[in-house]
Scaffold this active site. Structure first.
Site, PDB file in Angstrom:
ATOM      1  N   GLU A 161      40.992  40.381  37.964  1.00 24.35           N
ATOM      2  CA  GLU A 161      40.595  41.338  36.919  1.00 24.35           C
ATOM      3  C   GLU A 161      39.505  40.830  35.974  1.00 24.35           C
ATOM      4  O   GLU A 161      39.615  40.953  34.764  1.00 24.35           O
ATOM      5  CB  GLU A 161      41.842  41.763  36.126  1.00 24.35           C
ATOM      6  N   ASN A 203      40.543  39.802  43.088  1.00 18.40           N
ATOM      7  CA  ASN A 203      41.503  40.906  43.008  1.00 18.40           C
ATOM      8  C   ASN A 203      41.277  41.722  41.728  1.00 18.40           C
ATOM      9  O   ASN A 203      41.094  41.152  40.652  1.00 18.40           O
ATOM     10  CB  ASN A 203      42.915  40.281  42.977  1.00 18.40           C
ATOM     11  N   HIS A 239      46.816  50.694  41.912  1.00 13.53           N
ATOM     12  CA  HIS A 239      47.803  51.319  41.024  1.00 13.53           C
ATOM     13  C   HIS A 239      47.325  52.757  40.813  1.00 13.53           C
ATOM     14  O   HIS A 239      46.362  52.998  40.082  1.00 13.53           O
ATOM     15  CB  HIS A 239      47.872  50.564  39.692  1.00 13.53           C
ATOM     16  N   GLU A 266      48.531  45.557  45.313  1.00 11.00           N
ATOM     17  CA  GLU A 266      49.582  45.857  44.316  1.00 11.00           C
ATOM     18  C   GLU A 266      49.910  47.350  44.326  1.00 11.00           C
ATOM     19  O   GLU A 266      50.078  47.975  43.274  1.00 11.00           O
ATOM     20  CB  GLU A 266      49.124  45.436  42.907  1.00 11.00           C
ATOM     21  N   ASP A 268      51.132  50.934  44.090  1.00  9.97           N
ATOM     22  CA  ASP A 268      52.204  51.817  43.608  1.00  9.97           C
ATOM     23  C   ASP A 268      51.552  53.144  43.235  1.00  9.97           C
ATOM     24  O   ASP A 268      50.386  53.177  42.825  1.00  9.97           O
ATOM     25  CB  ASP A 268      53.034  51.225  42.461  1.00  9.97           C
TER      26      ASP A 268
END
Ligand code: 9MR
Length: 452
Positions: A161, A203, A239, A266, A268
């Protein structure tokens, strides 16, 4: 049944014998059985299906049963982050990370390392540092943690990030960024030196489709590849709410075209269109050969960081949701398998030629930062194959702290490096690499090579 990468890669073929015998003819239909778990279904195309794991939940039998049955890749949700692994400067604590790694490996799963450097979840002592002191502490952190897990990690999120949200396409401001724009490449080089076998990933989130932020990262990866900075993969966190970006596949493809793997790291998805969106993300990955796997950020809805949004594949009581079936079906529909990838390093400074005909040459690619360096040495065979080699380097104002893929005779001054077993044989005209990391300056290494 315990899944191993070996067992899941076998697709049982079931012959369904139709009992209809028409005259003398017998109809036989061969059908590939659909896999019944996420890991096995992903393995059919050479991919993995993973989840984030919290060490504190490894005593929960519902959680562990689903983990062991469905997933073949694991990411520590928090336990390998900087605050967890180096709570005091120079004092490392691997208890939570090791627990997750050992549980995973003991059950035939691989592990993604997350995350070596990030502006969040830094220990208090690092938050208080700046400049070269912070740079040194950060690179030391990368080196120590990646060395501890050396050989055990499939891929590391080396930097997490680091790009800004919004339209700038530039870096996020942080204490790490203020140490100099080259902090990311210094981290990648240190990670490669510490664990040459791990794939090294960048990432980030909100980078799943094509936008200013993902384009900023794309430009960084392209630059790294052109200059030989070691980077192997890009993680798209994913996400999401309700939908996968319509250009997600195109985004994955453009990174793959730069010569890096892409992983959904990651995943979701909240919202009423959840099941469809999960299917779309799965298909976007499967459509690109270098999209090597998908990780969901938790197992049950109650395990999610997105409290109340129910964004995962299992209900809080552990039942499979419609989204689970959507993913499983998409995985069973398959896609082209990941390609085998190799890392290439661009040589930035060179050369010496061995005078022996058919001998070898050595060249060095040097990454120097304030107070330290990583040198990657390329050994190239001449007109005959090498059966062994020796490279001599000169370290006039630097000291070797670690090395890989060669044995060194010392740490400063004239250092002789000899091959290890697995890189002794180099076919005529071909190359192998070794490297070392050090304190001080790596300039003037002036490598020379001799066959031995
Ligand atoms: O899921 C993680 C949560 O338990 C932590 O409290 C949080 C701390 O910032 O980090 C969460 O995981 C994050 C991941 O490490 C990086 N990408 C965003 C994830 C969700 O915040």
């Amino acid at each position: 049944m315990k899944l191993t990468s070996r067992s899941v890669s076998l697709i049982p073929l079931v012959a369904t014998v139709a009992a209809a015998v028409l005259g003398a003819s017998l109809i036989v239909t061969a059908t590939a059985n659909a896999a019944t778990t996420l890991g096995a279904a992903a393995a059919q195309s050479g991919r993995y299906y993973g989840t984030a794991v919290a060490a504190g939940k490894l005593g929960d039998s519902t959680y562990v049963n689903i983990l062991n049955t469905e997933f073949n890749m694991v990411t520590a949700e928090n336990e390998m982050k900087w605050d967890a692994t180096e709570p005091n400067r120079g004092q490392f604590n691997y208890s939570g990370g090791d627990r997750i790694l050992n549980q995973a490996v003991g059950n035939g799963k691989r592990v993604r390392g997350h995350a070596l450097l990030w502006h969040q979840q830094q220990p208090g002592w690092a938050q208080g540092l700046s400049g070269s002191d912070l740079r040194q502490a950060a690179i030391n952190h990368v080196t120590q943690v990646a060395t501890h897990y050396r050989g055990k990690i499939y891929a590391w999120d080396v930097v997490n990030e680091a790009f800004a949200d919004g339209g700038s396409g530039g870096r996020r401001d942080s204490n790490l960024q203020r140490t100099g724009n080259d902090w990311i490449e210094a981290a990648f080089r240190a990670a490669r030196a510490a664990d040459p076998a791990a794939k090294l990933c960048y990432n980030d989130y909100n980078t799943d489709g094509i936008n200013a932020k993902s384009t900023g990262i794309y430009n960084m990866v392209r630059d790294f590849k052109s200059r030989g900075v070691p980077i192997d993969c890009v993680g798209l966190q994913a996400h999401l709410t309700n939908n996968a970006p319509s250009d997600m596949q195109a985004n994955i493809q453009r990174f793959a075209d730069l010569g890096v793997d892409v992983q959904i790291t990651e995943l979701d998805i909240a919202g009423s269109n959840q099941a469809n969106a999960y299917g779309a993300v799965t298909r976007a990955c499967l459509a690109v050969a270098r999209c090597t796997g998908i990780t969901v950020w938790g197992i049950r809805d109650s395990d999610s960081w997105r409290t109340g949004e129910n964004p995962l594949l299992f209900t809080s009581s552990g039942a499979k949701k419609a989204a689970y079936n959507s993913v499983l079906d998409a995985l069973n529909a398959g896609g082209p398998g990941p390609t085998t990838t190799t890392t290439t390093t661009t040589t930035t400074t060179t050369t010496t030629t061995d005078p022996v005909p058919g001998g070898c040459t050595a060249s060095v690619s040097l990454n120097q930062w304030n107070g330290g360096f990583v040198a990657t040495i390329k050994v190239t065979a001449g007109s005959s194959a090498l059966r062994g080699w020796r490279v001599t380097t000169t370290l006039s104002s630097g000291t070797v702290t670690s090395s890989w893929s060669a044995n060194g005779s010392g740490t400063s001054g004239t250092v002789n490096w000899t091959n290890v077993d697995y890189n002794a044989n180099v076919p005529a005209g071909q190359s192998t690499e070794f490297g070392f990391q050090g304190n001080g300056s790596g300039s003037g290494l002036n490598p020379s090579c001799a066959a031995s």
